[in-house]
Design a protein around this motif. Structure first.
Motif, mmCIF file in Angstrom:
data_model
loop_
_atom_site.group_PDB
_atom_site.id
_atom_site.type_symbol
_atom_site.label_atom_id
_atom_site.label_comp_id
_atom_site.label_asym_id
_atom_site.label_seq_id
_atom_site.Cartn_x
_atom_site.Cartn_y
_atom_site.Cartn_z
ATOM 1 N N VAL A 36 10.304 19.213 41.442
ATOM 2 C CA VAL A 36 8.990 19.791 41.172
ATOM 3 C C VAL A 36 8.448 20.377 42.461
ATOM 4 O O VAL A 36 8.824 19.953 43.549
ATOM 5 N N HIS A 89 5.025 12.426 39.153
ATOM 6 C CA HIS A 89 6.191 12.993 38.477
ATOM 7 C C HIS A 89 7.485 12.578 39.195
ATOM 8 O O HIS A 89 8.440 12.111 38.568
ATOM 9 N N GLY A 129 9.727 21.887 37.706
ATOM 10 C CA GLY A 129 8.326 21.959 37.324
ATOM 11 C C GLY A 129 7.482 22.473 38.472
ATOM 12 O O GLY A 129 7.838 22.311 39.637
ATOM 13 N N CYS A 164 3.426 21.163 35.098
ATOM 14 C CA CYS A 164 4.286 20.035 34.712
ATOM 15 C C CYS A 164 3.618 18.679 34.828
ATOM 16 O O CYS A 164 4.069 17.706 34.210
ATOM 17 N N ALA A 204 8.619 16.587 30.458
ATOM 18 C CA ALA A 204 9.893 16.703 31.196
ATOM 19 C C ALA A 204 10.823 15.524 30.943
ATOM 20 O O ALA A 204 12.051 15.682 30.926
ATOM 21 N N GLU A 208 8.907 24.555 33.885
ATOM 22 C CA GLU A 208 7.676 24.142 33.219
ATOM 23 C C GLU A 208 6.508 24.464 34.129
ATOM 24 O O GLU A 208 6.436 23.987 35.256
ATOM 25 N N TYR A 258 16.059 21.261 35.141
ATOM 26 C CA TYR A 258 14.602 21.331 35.067
ATOM 27 C C TYR A 258 13.966 21.517 36.444
ATOM 28 O O TYR A 258 14.352 20.874 37.412
#
Length: 192
Positions: free
Chosen positions: A95, A87, A76, A61, A67, A58, A74
């Motif tokens: 991330v 996050h 970000g 993000c 998310a 992403e 995943y």
């Protein structure tokens, strides 16, 4: 709270705001659109056919509003350190801090990549073109870029034309409020 300065400064200010997971609408900039985050995440998952074993990137993000509804491998990326801290605090996802025009991954590393409601905050069309090249470079089978504005209520938003996305699959915005004013661009495996 009033936010001021460049978009970069505004997103940093948002991330520094006191609050918790219930404030994701504000942290990630959904407060004006009033769009449903969960519904949007579901549509992204469906449109990209995201599976649990897919590696998904992403771009932009933020604090993780979308998310939180994705079940996949995943990762970000965002340029707001304060939002990335939120996050991690809220969801514990992988991330990283970085620029979208210089994604630090190998070619075709991700199965799917999406970017929702972020392109309007880019500093220039040249930067946006660099981001598009990077997204295509790191993605193997599906890309979705949402909420590309044709027009906007905010003069600081960067505007796009559909002609800029030659070779992409285009459709109207999903959010009723933005029908005819924003669009979505997609690429599938056969076009990457």
């Amino acid at each position: 709270m009033e936010y001021s300065g460049t978009w970069r400064e505004i997103w940093t200010q948002k991330g520094e705001m006191e609050g918790g997971i219930d404030d994701l609408y504000i942290y990630d900039g959904w407060e004006k659109s009033k769009a449903d985050i969960k519904t949007t995440a579901y549509k992204i998952r469906k449109e990209l056919d995201i599976k649990p074993d897919d590696r998904v990137l992403e771009i932009g993000c933020g604090a993780g509003a979308l998310a939180q509804y994705l079940e996949c491998e995943y990762i970000g990326i965002d340029f707001s350190r304060s939002l990335l801290k939120k996050h991690i605090e809220f969801f514990g996802n992988s991330v990283l801090y970085g620029e979208a025009n210089d994604i630090p991954f190998k070619d075709k590393w991700f199965d799917k990549t999406f970017c929702w409601g972020v392109f309007l905050y880019f500093e220039s069309l040249e930067y946006a073109e660099q981001v598009l090249r990077e997204i295509v470079r790191v993605t193997r089978s599906g890309i979705l870029i949402g909420e590309l504005p044709l027009e906007s209520h905010d003069k600081k938003h960067l505007l796009y034309t559909k002609e800029m996305f030659d070779g992409w699959i285009l459709e109207d915005a999903w959010t009723k409020k933005y029908k005819g004013k924003r669009f979505i661009a997609k690429k599938r495996e056969e076009n990457l």
